[in-house]
Design a protein around this motif. Structure first.
Motif, PDB file in Angstrom:
ATOM      1  N   UNK A   1       0.841  -1.193   0.000  1.00  0.00           N
ATOM      2  CA  UNK A   1       0.000   0.000   0.000  1.00  0.00           C
ATOM      3  C   UNK A   1       0.877   1.244   0.000  1.00  0.00           C
ATOM      4  N   UNK A   2       0.550   2.206  -0.873  1.00  0.00           N
ATOM      5  CA  UNK A   2       1.371   3.414  -0.963  1.00  0.00           C
ATOM      6  C   UNK A   2       0.953   4.475   0.043  1.00  0.00           C
ATOM      7  N   UNK A   3      -0.272   4.433   0.540  1.00  0.00           N
ATOM      8  CA  UNK A   3      -0.688   5.334   1.606  1.00  0.00           C
ATOM      9  C   UNK A   3      -0.945   6.763   1.188  1.00  0.00           C
ATOM     10  N   UNK A   4      -1.092   7.011  -0.104  1.00  0.00           N
ATOM     11  CA  UNK A   4      -1.271   8.374  -0.588  1.00  0.00           C
ATOM     12  C   UNK A   4      -2.714   8.617  -1.032  1.00  0.00           C
TER      13      UNK A   4
ATOM     14  N   UNK B   1      -1.030   9.808  -7.664  1.00  0.00           N
ATOM     15  CA  UNK B   1      -0.809   9.615  -6.239  1.00  0.00           C
ATOM     16  C   UNK B   1      -0.152  10.863  -5.648  1.00  0.00           C
ATOM     17  N   UNK B   2      -0.593  11.224  -4.436  1.00  0.00           N
ATOM     18  CA  UNK B   2      -0.091  12.462  -3.848  1.00  0.00           C
ATOM     19  C   UNK B   2      -0.046  12.329  -2.327  1.00  0.00           C
TER      20      UNK B   2
ATOM     21  N   UNK C   1       1.410   3.269   5.870  1.00  0.00           N
ATOM     22  CA  UNK C   1       1.469   4.598   6.464  1.00  0.00           C
ATOM     23  C   UNK C   1       0.707   5.548   5.551  1.00  0.00           C
ATOM     24  N   UNK C   2      -0.385   6.118   6.063  1.00  0.00           N
ATOM     25  CA  UNK C   2      -1.299   6.891   5.229  1.00  0.00           C
ATOM     26  C   UNK C   2      -1.164   8.375   5.551  1.00  0.00           C
ATOM     27  N   UNK C   3      -0.929   9.150   4.512  1.00  0.00           N
ATOM     28  CA  UNK C   3      -0.718  10.586   4.679  1.00  0.00           C
ATOM     29  C   UNK C   3      -2.054  11.319   4.626  1.00  0.00           C
TER      30      UNK C   3
ATOM     31  N   UNK D   1      -6.727   1.303   3.908  1.00  0.00           N
ATOM     32  CA  UNK D   1      -6.150   0.357   2.947  1.00  0.00           C
ATOM     33  C   UNK D   1      -7.204  -0.190   2.006  1.00  0.00           C
ATOM     34  N   UNK D   2      -8.362  -0.569   2.537  1.00  0.00           N
ATOM     35  CA  UNK D   2      -9.484  -1.010   1.707  1.00  0.00           C
ATOM     36  C   UNK D   2      -9.858   0.086   0.725  1.00  0.00           C
ATOM     37  N   UNK D   3      -9.900   1.319   1.215  1.00  0.00           N
ATOM     38  CA  UNK D   3     -10.267   2.452   0.367  1.00  0.00           C
ATOM     39  C   UNK D   3      -9.246   2.662  -0.738  1.00  0.00           C
TER      40      UNK D   3
END
Length: 531
Positions: free
Chosen positions: A3-6, A13-14, A35-37, A191-193
């Motif tokens: 997961x990129x978390x962006x 992606x940002x 890790x989600x920003x 993560x699901x989102x």
């Protein structure tokens, strides 16, 4: 799975550098991968400006293109396979069969809206042709059809990480008519989102639509929500959640220089009225059915029966005894996240000690706090005490319900008259009961969006006839539904064209009827061209 978390901003992606957060599994309180920003205000602005820029092209795209877009989303969700289900289970605590069913509902409603996009049936075209010789004044040519309203902000719900989330009913019912969507992912299941958001972005690219038709931002709703609600490009909001959060969005949208609609579904008590015939003939069967409905999914359905109203008489004692046994047999169940579990445990503990309430039944096993569990609880009071304590009419989100015992049919009416707007209201009775229940049905129809006879409110069918919404505070606008095909009516508005030449009319209103849709022409439904 990586997961990129962006956030996803118009296909890109940002991560703007705001505080990073992680998902915590309610199953065992462990921190999950990723890790989600939190999105910045600049990212929110960029997403909505991209949606605004994409709107003209998306609005003018033909129905086939929008249908292919929705179908590509459905296909992509299925292609995620167990990756999606496994992550959703870890983030929500919901069991695999429930999540597989929810995925099926999500995919089916996307395909349902794709069919509507392909049919172009949502335009509701109405045409009155000119009569220049009419006396005493000429009749002008006047043509009316629906059109999309523009960028829609959707807030994902905690209790339906798929069906009321990133690609859920709000998103599908906005996209079907050409409204770009910006989703605020629920922070409990980022993560699901992310997985579903990537599918939607890829589907837009695959079908040749502007990237701005979809964006998704991560972060806490208290921070990100006001930015989304107050941005001048936002034209409407779809929300499912608590009354407090829904009211905050409603107030923020109303305070804008240009107020916009907030279509918020905020839950309810969903009263059940048990008539004498049911209590007399099938008390145990009815008690088991209602206990299952009240505690299914840890009582975290917006249609959970939170209040059961019965009248003193034969069968009541047997019903109460059966309820007690049924609630005792319900094991403590993992709730959606720690915040919901803590609120439920505090509320249910307080009510268990309320002077006006007695305990009918509760889970026989103790809840495991490390597994974010809530224990089922059934309490009882009289109609007189219920009327004297307004706090007993507040929704408790979790496996909790209240039995209110009335002395007469008039007291039942009095109890119902104190309740606010409801999503549902149900009656259980035999043929003799129901034959004289027209006044009761009429009363329930005034407070609820769906009236159910001899059935539980949990289990919301997704079709053309479903109404999921009711008077405040069940929802913010009782005229609309958030489930079923009619949900798209929230995100369109009518426009009339008077005296317009054919070249300036939208296709739905042109004489030749190029979309081949049913239209109301001079008061007659027809698919024929206008000669």
């Amino acid at each position: 799975m990586s997961l990129h978390g962006q956030s996803l901003i118009a296909g890109r992606r940002s991560a703007g550098g705001q505080p990073v957060f992680q998902a915590v599994s309610p199953l065992d309180s462990t921190t999950l991968e990723g890790n989600f920003a939190t999105a910045t205000e600049a990212e929110v602005n960029e997403a909505l400006e991209a949606a605004k820029a994409a709107f003209p092209a998306f609005r003018d795209a033909d129905g086939e293109t929008r249908a292919l877009f929705l179908e590509a989303i459905a296909d992509g969700i299925m292609e995620l396979g167990t990756t999606l289900i496994d992550r959703a289970r870890l983030e929500s605590g919901l069991p695999v069969p429930r999540l597989e069913g929810e995925r099926g509902r999500t995919v089916n409603q996307l395909r349902m809206f794709a069919k509507i996009a392909r049919e172009n049936s949502w335009y509701d075209a109405r045409i009155e042709t000119a009569q220049p010789d009419r006396q005493p004044i000429p009749k002008p040519d006047l043509r009316r059809a629906m059109q999309p309203i523009g960028p829609v902000v959707v807030f994902g719900a905690s209790n339906f990480p798929l069906a009321f989330s990133v690609a859920g009913g709000d998103t599908a019912s906005a996209l079907v008519t050409g409204n770009p969507v910006v989703v605020k992912a629920h922070e409990a299941h980022p993560g699901t989102s992310e997985l579903v958001g990537e599918v939607i972005a890829a589907a837009a690219a695959k079908t040749g639509l502007p990237a701005g038709v979809f964006s998704m931002v991560q972060g806490n709703g208290r921070t990100v929500g006001p930015w989304l609600a107050k941005h001048p490009a936002t034209r409407a909001i779809g929300f499912t959640g608590s009354l407090a959060a829904g009211r905050a969005l409603f107030d923020a949208a109303a305070s804008r220089p240009d107020p916009i609609p907030v279509f918020a579904e905020m839950g309810s008590l969903n009263p059940i009225v048990l008539l004498p015939g049911t209590l007399k003939s099938r008390p145990a069967e009815t008690a088991a059915l209602l206990a299952t409905s009240a505690t299914a999914g840890a009582g975290q359905f917006c249609t959970k029966p939170g209040i059961i109203i019965a009248t003193e008489g034969e069968g009541l004692d047997a019903f109460r005894t059966a309820l007690s046994s049924a609630f005792a047999a319900v094991p403590p169940t993992t709730m959606l996240h720690a915040g919901i579990a803590a609120t439920y445990c505090k509320s249910s503990r307080k009510l268990a000690e309320h002077a006006a309430l007695t305990i009918v039944g509760r889970s026989s096993a103790e809840a495991d706090t490390t597994a974010t569990q809530g224990s089922a609880l059934m309490v009882e009071t009289t109609a007189e005490k219920f009327l004297a304590h307004p706090e007993l009419a507040h929704e408790v989100f979790g496996p909790f319900s209240t039995l209110v015992v009335a002395k007469s049919a008039d007291e039942v009416t009095d109890v119902l008259s104190t309740l606010g707007g409801q999503l549902t209201a149900s009656i259980f009775g035999n043929d003799a009961d129901l034959a004289s229940s027209a006044p009761l049905v009429s009363q329930l129809s005034e407070i609820a969006g769906r009236v159910i006879i001899n059935g539980v409110p949990t289990g919301v069918e997704v079709n053309t006839s479903m109404q999921h919404g009711g008077p405040w505070p069940a929802s913010s606008d009782a005229r609309f539904t958030s489930v079923g095909t009619a949900a798209l009516e929230r995100f369109v508005r009518p426009v009339s064209y008077q005296g317009a030449p054919q070249t300036l009319l939208p296709p739905a209103l042109r004489d030749c009827n190029p979309l081949q849709i049913d239209r109301l022409v001079n008061g007659v439904h027809t698919r024929e061209s206008i000669q």
